[in-house]
Design a protein around this motif. Structure first.
Motif, mmCIF file in Angstrom:
data_model
loop_
_atom_site.group_PDB
_atom_site.id
_atom_site.type_symbol
_atom_site.label_atom_id
_atom_site.label_comp_id
_atom_site.label_asym_id
_atom_site.label_seq_id
_atom_site.Cartn_x
_atom_site.Cartn_y
_atom_site.Cartn_z
ATOM 1 N N GLU A 6 -1.169 -0.821 4.427
ATOM 2 C CA GLU A 6 -2.364 -0.894 3.174
ATOM 3 C C GLU A 6 -2.979 -2.149 3.793
ATOM 4 N N HIS A 7 -3.808 -2.486 3.170
ATOM 5 C CA HIS A 7 -4.564 -4.475 3.148
ATOM 6 C C HIS A 7 -4.868 -4.457 1.650
ATOM 7 N N PRO A 8 -4.420 -6.065 1.751
ATOM 8 C CA PRO A 8 -4.339 -6.242 0.329
ATOM 9 C C PRO A 8 -5.290 -6.778 -0.234
ATOM 10 N N LEU A 9 -6.368 -6.599 0.437
ATOM 11 C CA LEU A 9 -7.721 -6.572 -0.706
ATOM 12 C C LEU A 9 -8.001 -5.310 -1.313
ATOM 13 N N SER A 10 -7.328 -4.033 -0.458
ATOM 14 C CA SER A 10 -7.802 -3.128 -0.806
ATOM 15 C C SER A 10 -7.175 -2.642 -2.258
ATOM 16 N N PRO A 11 -8.987 -1.788 -3.293
ATOM 17 C CA PRO A 11 -7.612 -2.127 -4.864
ATOM 18 C C PRO A 11 -7.621 -0.510 -4.764
ATOM 19 N N TYR A 12 -7.525 0.175 -3.547
ATOM 20 C CA TYR A 12 -6.553 1.581 -3.647
ATOM 21 C C TYR A 12 -5.363 1.315 -3.522
ATOM 22 N N ALA A 13 -4.853 0.057 -2.502
ATOM 23 C CA ALA A 13 -3.630 0.009 -2.566
ATOM 24 C C ALA A 13 -2.553 -0.972 -3.550
ATOM 25 N N GLN A 14 -3.523 -1.638 -4.140
ATOM 26 C CA GLN A 14 -3.218 -2.345 -5.157
ATOM 27 C C GLN A 14 -2.884 -2.005 -6.503
ATOM 28 N N LYS A 15 -3.595 -0.221 -5.939
ATOM 29 C CA LYS A 15 -3.122 0.560 -7.890
ATOM 30 C C LYS A 15 -1.777 0.771 -7.598
ATOM 31 N N LEU A 16 -1.533 1.038 -6.268
ATOM 32 C CA LEU A 16 -0.086 2.008 -6.099
ATOM 33 C C LEU A 16 1.222 0.351 -6.202
ATOM 34 N N LYS A 17 1.017 -0.748 -5.884
ATOM 35 C CA LYS A 17 1.787 -1.741 -5.408
ATOM 36 C C LYS A 17 2.335 -2.088 -7.244
ATOM 37 N N ILE A 18 0.800 -2.334 -7.937
ATOM 38 C CA ILE A 18 0.982 -2.379 -9.333
ATOM 39 C C ILE A 18 1.897 -1.387 -9.894
ATOM 40 N N SER A 19 1.467 -0.016 -9.989
ATOM 41 C CA SER A 19 2.842 0.584 -10.521
ATOM 42 C C SER A 19 3.953 0.531 -9.823
ATOM 43 N N LEU A 20 4.548 1.087 -8.826
ATOM 44 C CA LEU A 20 6.162 0.526 -8.187
ATOM 45 C C LEU A 20 6.286 -0.651 -8.562
ATOM 46 N N ARG A 21 5.368 -1.815 -8.903
ATOM 47 C CA ARG A 21 6.127 -2.804 -8.967
ATOM 48 C C ARG A 21 6.211 -3.251 -11.335
ATOM 49 N N GLU A 22 5.518 -2.065 -11.482
ATOM 50 C CA GLU A 22 5.985 -2.095 -13.252
ATOM 51 C C GLU A 22 7.198 -1.444 -13.200
ATOM 52 N N LYS A 23 7.538 -0.269 -12.398
ATOM 53 C CA LYS A 23 8.823 0.696 -12.252
ATOM 54 C C LYS A 23 9.618 0.017 -11.462
ATOM 55 N N GLY A 24 9.579 -0.740 -10.854
ATOM 56 C CA GLY A 24 10.639 -1.384 -10.211
ATOM 57 C C GLY A 24 11.448 -0.809 -9.517
ATOM 58 N N VAL A 25 10.095 -0.546 -8.544
ATOM 59 C CA VAL A 25 10.737 0.353 -7.076
ATOM 60 C C VAL A 25 10.599 -0.221 -6.043
ATOM 61 N N GLU A 26 11.235 -0.755 -5.422
ATOM 62 C CA GLU A 26 10.859 -1.583 -3.986
ATOM 63 C C GLU A 26 10.163 -0.772 -2.307
ATOM 64 N N PHE A 27 9.347 -1.419 -2.241
ATOM 65 C CA PHE A 27 8.724 -0.631 -0.645
ATOM 66 C C PHE A 27 8.373 -1.970 0.105
#
Length: 262
Positions: A6-27
């Motif tokens: 990812e790049h932290p500015l990418s909204p496409y990547a941000q979607k994934l990180k938010i979803s995983l964090r909502e689910k408590g999945v480490e990455f």
């Protein structure tokens, strides 16, 4: 191991990180070597044939395209669900995601081209930015109507529709384009940004902006070739930036999707 390129500015990547964090999945988040140059190699090239972020690797299997990755995340880690239970509501939030990923992403990306990469100045820059502001106001109005009387775009709970909107509105806010104060959309944005999953992801995005100060010079030096694909190319042209495109082609500082190679 679960890896997101990812790049932290990418909204496409941000979607994934938010979803995983909502689910408590480490990455593990990785920034690909040479990202944005058009010459990305190494392990990233093998998992992202389009040469763009995000790319996702889980148990040695690679997936690209943010929507497909979101669907995979929902299949593998279904709790808490990010999609509503009702079939129509599931379709509705997916339509919101598609609008954000194509039409709205192009605006934020284009403003980045102007303000980070120095693609235009003077009257041309003013014209494109004026058009962008008008477009964003229309999308804010559309999003307000989609939100309606709901607490969240998903309904009663934060989910797919919300994580698909907030990265883009935060990105546009960085250019001074925010929902009307006191509007339901503005209140929703405040609530969304208060969630820990969003707060952490947005903090990472904001911190990465400091690294953008020299990218304009890198473009001029021919070190970066920015990708002008489909909706982005359309937006730049229709918003008054045809000259931006022609100059980029002449200087070879823009690129299109390369052929896939096995």
């Amino acid at each position: 191991m679960l890896v997101i390129y990812e790049h932290p500015l990418s909204p496409y990547a941000q979607k994934l990180k938010i979803s995983l964090r909502e689910k408590g999945v480490e990455f593990e988040a990785r920034l690909p070597d040479g990202i944005g140059t058009g010459t990305t190699q190494s392990d990233f090239a093998s998992v992202s044939p389009r040469g763009e972020v995000p790319a996702f690797v889980h148990e040695g299997r690679a997936i690209f395209d943010s929507t497909i990755i979101l669907e995979y995340i929902e299949d593998v880690w279904p709790t808490p669900p990010m999609l509503p239970a009702d079939p129509y509501e599931r379709a509705r939030v997916r339509m919101i995601e598609d609008v954000m990923d194509t039409h709205v992403e192009a605006i934020a990306w284009g403003l980045g081209e102007l303000n980070f990469f120095g693609r235009a100045s003077g009257a041309l820059k003013e014209e494109i930015e004026k058009n962008a502001a008008s477009q964003v106001a229309d999308f804010h109005s559309w999003l307000e109507s989609e939100l309606g009387n709901r607490d969240w775009f998903n309904g009663h709970d934060f989910g797919w529709g919300d994580l698909s909107v907030i990265p883009y509105l935060n990105g546009l806010a960085g250019f001074g384009l925010t929902p009307k104060e006191g509007s339901r959309l503005s209140d929703w944005m405040t609530r969304a940004n208060a969630r820990e999953s969003v707060k952490q992801t947005q903090a990472e995005s904001a911190a990465s902006i400091t690294g953008m100060s020299d990218v304009g010079a890198a473009i001029e030096a021919g070190l970066f070739k920015r990708q002008y694909r489909d909706h982005r190319l359309e937006w730049m042209i229709k918003s008054g930036g045809l000259e931006v495109v022609t100059k980029g082609l002449e200087k070879q500082t823009i690129r299109f999707t390369e052929p896939f190679r096995g």
